[in-house]
Scaffold this motif. Structure first.
Motif, PDB file in Angstrom:
ATOM      1  N   GLU A 352       0.974  -1.169   0.035  1.00 36.01           N
ATOM      2  CA  GLU A 352      -0.127   0.029  -0.038  1.00 36.01           C
ATOM      3  C   GLU A 352       0.735   1.412  -0.002  1.00 36.01           C
ATOM      4  O   GLU A 352       0.404   2.417  -0.091  1.00 36.01           O
ATOM      5  CB  GLU A 352      -0.814   0.025   1.449  1.00 36.01           C
ATOM      6  CG  GLU A 352      -2.027  -1.126   1.335  1.00 36.01           C
ATOM      7  CD  GLU A 352      -1.495  -2.297   1.745  1.00 36.01           C
ATOM      8  OE1 GLU A 352      -0.271  -2.304   2.097  1.00 36.01           O
ATOM      9  OE2 GLU A 352      -2.204  -3.406   1.650  1.00 36.01           O
ATOM     10  N   GLU A 353       2.229   1.197   0.214  1.00 36.53           N
ATOM     11  CA  GLU A 353       3.081   2.338   0.409  1.00 36.53           C
ATOM     12  C   GLU A 353       2.590   3.349   1.301  1.00 36.53           C
ATOM     13  O   GLU A 353       2.649   4.476   1.154  1.00 36.53           O
ATOM     14  CB  GLU A 353       3.389   2.853  -0.959  1.00 36.53           C
ATOM     15  CG  GLU A 353       4.095   1.915  -1.950  1.00 36.53           C
ATOM     16  CD  GLU A 353       4.619   2.565  -3.330  1.00 36.53           C
ATOM     17  OE1 GLU A 353       4.347   3.821  -3.467  1.00 36.53           O
ATOM     18  OE2 GLU A 353       5.343   1.640  -4.036  1.00 36.53           O
ATOM     19  N   GLU A 354       2.205   2.895   2.501  1.00 33.33           N
ATOM     20  CA  GLU A 354       1.580   3.940   3.344  1.00 33.33           C
ATOM     21  C   GLU A 354       2.543   4.333   4.116  1.00 33.33           C
ATOM     22  O   GLU A 354       3.487   3.610   4.669  1.00 33.33           O
ATOM     23  CB  GLU A 354       0.438   3.082   4.323  1.00 33.33           C
ATOM     24  CG  GLU A 354      -0.166   4.129   5.549  1.00 33.33           C
ATOM     25  CD  GLU A 354      -1.429   3.436   5.992  1.00 33.33           C
ATOM     26  OE1 GLU A 354      -1.826   4.093   7.107  1.00 33.33           O
ATOM     27  OE2 GLU A 354      -1.678   2.360   5.852  1.00 33.33           O
ATOM     28  N   GLU A 355       2.807   5.914   4.262  1.00 36.14           N
ATOM     29  CA  GLU A 355       3.553   6.495   5.015  1.00 36.14           C
ATOM     30  C   GLU A 355       3.934   6.005   6.554  1.00 36.14           C
ATOM     31  O   GLU A 355       2.722   5.782   7.100  1.00 36.14           O
ATOM     32  CB  GLU A 355       3.584   7.908   4.860  1.00 36.14           C
ATOM     33  CG  GLU A 355       4.619   8.602   5.794  1.00 36.14           C
ATOM     34  CD  GLU A 355       4.351  10.286   5.777  1.00 36.14           C
ATOM     35  OE1 GLU A 355       5.480  11.051   6.284  1.00 36.14           O
ATOM     36  OE2 GLU A 355       3.262  10.697   5.007  1.00 36.14           O
ATOM     37  N   GLY A 356       4.813   5.420   6.918  1.00 36.28           N
ATOM     38  CA  GLY A 356       5.222   5.274   8.285  1.00 36.28           C
ATOM     39  C   GLY A 356       4.895   3.744   8.583  1.00 36.28           C
ATOM     40  O   GLY A 356       4.896   3.434   9.602  1.00 36.28           O
ATOM     41  N   THR A 357       4.657   3.047   7.576  1.00 41.06           N
ATOM     42  CA  THR A 357       4.315   1.565   7.700  1.00 41.06           C
ATOM     43  C   THR A 357       5.498   0.924   6.890  1.00 41.06           C
ATOM     44  O   THR A 357       5.657   0.912   5.665  1.00 41.06           O
ATOM     45  CB  THR A 357       2.789   1.155   7.145  1.00 41.06           C
ATOM     46  OG1 THR A 357       1.909   1.902   8.074  1.00 41.06           O
ATOM     47  CG2 THR A 357       2.646  -0.413   7.415  1.00 41.06           C
ATOM     48  N   TYR A 358       6.154  -0.237   7.208  1.00 35.97           N
ATOM     49  CA  TYR A 358       7.198  -0.837   6.820  1.00 35.97           C
ATOM     50  C   TYR A 358       7.060  -2.485   6.973  1.00 35.97           C
ATOM     51  O   TYR A 358       6.488  -2.893   7.947  1.00 35.97           O
ATOM     52  CB  TYR A 358       8.434  -0.407   7.407  1.00 35.97           C
ATOM     53  CG  TYR A 358       8.790   0.797   7.348  1.00 35.97           C
ATOM     54  CD1 TYR A 358       9.391   1.589   6.298  1.00 35.97           C
ATOM     55  CD2 TYR A 358       8.391   1.915   8.486  1.00 35.97           C
ATOM     56  CE1 TYR A 358       9.654   2.937   6.170  1.00 35.97           C
ATOM     57  CE2 TYR A 358       8.660   3.118   8.391  1.00 35.97           C
ATOM     58  CZ  TYR A 358       9.376   3.729   7.324  1.00 35.97           C
ATOM     59  OH  TYR A 358       9.652   4.955   7.330  1.00 35.97           O
ATOM     60  N   MET A 359       7.789  -3.178   6.170  1.00 33.42           N
ATOM     61  CA  MET A 359       8.099  -4.492   6.271  1.00 33.42           C
ATOM     62  C   MET A 359       9.300  -4.519   6.822  1.00 33.42           C
ATOM     63  O   MET A 359      10.292  -3.923   6.303  1.00 33.42           O
ATOM     64  CB  MET A 359       7.822  -5.322   4.743  1.00 33.42           C
ATOM     65  CG  MET A 359       6.413  -5.438   4.394  1.00 33.42           C
ATOM     66  SD  MET A 359       5.493  -6.421   5.580  1.00 33.42           S
ATOM     67  CE  MET A 359       6.266  -8.124   5.475  1.00 33.42           C
ATOM     68  N   PHE A 360       9.525  -5.363   7.765  1.00 29.19           N
ATOM     69  CA  PHE A 360      10.887  -5.451   8.408  1.00 29.19           C
ATOM     70  C   PHE A 360      11.519  -6.703   8.294  1.00 29.19           C
ATOM     71  O   PHE A 360      10.669  -7.742   8.567  1.00 29.19           O
ATOM     72  CB  PHE A 360      10.767  -4.997   9.901  1.00 29.19           C
ATOM     73  CG  PHE A 360      12.166  -4.998  10.678  1.00 29.19           C
ATOM     74  CD1 PHE A 360      13.159  -4.056  10.251  1.00 29.19           C
ATOM     75  CD2 PHE A 360      12.298  -6.189  11.331  1.00 29.19           C
ATOM     76  CE1 PHE A 360      14.332  -4.130  11.235  1.00 29.19           C
ATOM     77  CE2 PHE A 360      13.461  -6.286  11.962  1.00 29.19           C
ATOM     78  CZ  PHE A 360      14.493  -5.171  12.151  1.00 29.19           C
TER      79      PHE A 360
END
Length: 445
Positions: A352-360
């Protein structure tokens, strides 16, 4: 050694102006300068066209001077600068400072105009510093001392793409080339409004239209202009002189080039504006707005105007990319792993490329992965508040030398609640929780 009195001259001359004039200080002449270009011949035989520029304000470099038909020597390695400053907030009275080896100062007022576009001037008394000039300056300083006060005409013109100023009187004349200001327009500018033929141009609220101006290396007053809507647009903008006390005189083009895709509906009007109105612009200025303090740029022509504000791009994402784990702490105890082992951890954008959300992820013997959400931005300690999702991993056997670090990561990763990146001998990252667990990493790529 050159005495730096130039700033004193430029401040004193406007104040002393009325005392320096030969004639009356009363203003007996008021005129409207011609806005119609006409043709005439310069005193050295070149065909030129009159400029419609209404101000001499600014800095000009002396390029040649003549006395009784003979060319006066000018230093090759030192610029002689004429600095014209408007007095009394109008373009009829000027203070003039000249920076040679000595400094010269005077003032003049415009009293009329000749048929060949020269402004008639009443030159005031000339004052100067009294240093004995170095050899290369002696001819031009003797010329200025003998002839500056007798100058009676001045005009500007455009010649071979350059903005030229001519002063003459008696058997003397001199020529100067305009020195444009530094490339103050360089940067990115978000277009906030535009009008064409009295009609407001629609600009999408949800899609910033940003134009870019980049000064060319060989000429800091010549810019490459670029903008993108649906199509890409590009052209050149050259500053060719002062337009008035607020605007620079510009030339756009030749023409405006673009790609040829069919524009999205929201971009139709602004792209039409670029195609039809941009090349008609002939003046540009930049200033800081009162109140909010925004820096604005305005381009305008007879039938078009465009206002932009300085575009400040969002800060680059400080976490995206790969990091090398350098240290792990469990309270006061360090969790060891071999120095020659590269343990890579990384942050990637979600689908979704949502700001502040990452796959880690972090790779030891096994690969561990989860999600990291920023739920609160940095406070005084510089840490962002985070939430870590459930941790999954592969199930391979772990070599003994990596068992301590992999076990530690598998047990504490979900409890990490703070994170920050910073620059200190390179880019660094720290993740931690309230129980004293900490991970330290160095930026890789």
């Amino acid at each position: 050694m050159k005495v730096n009195l130039y700033s004193i001259f430029t401040k004193v001359i406007p104040v002393l102006g009325p005392l320096l004039f030969h004639g009356t200080s009363a203003r007996l002449f008021s005129k409207l300068r011609s806005e119609t270009n006409s043709s005439s011949s310069s005193s050295d035989g070149d065909e030129v066209s009159c400029s419609d520029t209404t101000s001499y304000k600014g800095k000009w470099k002396l390029i040649k001077a003549f006395e009784n038909g003979d060319k006066v020597g000018i230093p090759l390695n030192d610029a002689i600068i004429f600095d014209f400053k408007e007095s009394n907030d109008n373009s009829m009275d000027y203070g003039l400072g000249i920076d040679a080896d000595n400094l010269f100062g005077t003032s003049f007022n415009i009293t009329g105009q000749t048929d060949d576009c020269f402004d008639k001037i009443d030159m005031g008394f000339v004052i100067r510093t009294l240093k004995y000039p170095s050899e290369e300056f002696r001819p031009i300083e003797a010329f200025l001392s003998a002839n500056l006060e007798s100058m009676i005409m001045i005009k500007t013109l455009e010649k071979m793409g350059k903005h030229i100023l001519i002063m003459k009187g008696g058997a003397a004349r001199l020529y100067c080339k305009y020195i444009p200001p530094e490339p103050v327009y360089q940067g990115e500018w978000k277009i906030t409004s535009a009008t064409y033929n009295g009609t407001e141009v629609s600009i999408p609220d949800d899609d910033a239209i940003v134009m870019e101006l980049f000064g060319k290396d060989y000429n800091p007053t010549s810019y490459n202009w670029y903008a993108k809507a649906t199509n890409n647009f590009w052209t050149n903008i050259d500053i060719i002189g002062p337009y008035d006390e607020e605007y620079d005189l510009i030339a756009v083009g030749p023409g405006v080039a673009s790609t040829r895709m069919f524009p999205e509906e929201k971009h139709t009007e602004i792209e039409t504006f670029f195609n039809k109105a941009l090349a008609t612009m002939n003046k540009m200025t930049k200033y800081q707005e009162e109140g909010e303090g925004k820096v604005l740029l305005v381009m305008a022509g007879d039938d078009a105007e465009m206002t932009c504000e300085e575009f400040v791009p969002p800060p680059p994402d400080t976490y995206l990319g790969k990091w090398k784990l350098t240290k792990a702490m469990n309270g006061t105890e360090e969790v060891t792993f071999p120095d020659d082992e590269t343990i890579v951890m990384g942050f990637q954008l979600t689908e979704e490329e949502e700001e502040g959300t990452y796959m880690f992820y972090i790779v030891v013997a096994n690969r561990l992965w989860t999600t990291v959400d920023i739920v609160g931005r940095a406070n005084n300690d510089g840490y962002d508040e985070i939430e870590v999702g459930l941790v999954a991993s592969t199930r391979m056997a772990v070599p003994e030398r990596l068992q301590d670090i992999e076990y530690f990561l598998g047990t504490v990763l979900e409890s990490m609640d703070k994170m920050k990146s910073f620059v200190e001998d390179g880019k660094k990252l720290v993740m931690k929780n309230d129980s004293g667990a900490k991970l330290y990493a160095d930026w890789m790529e």
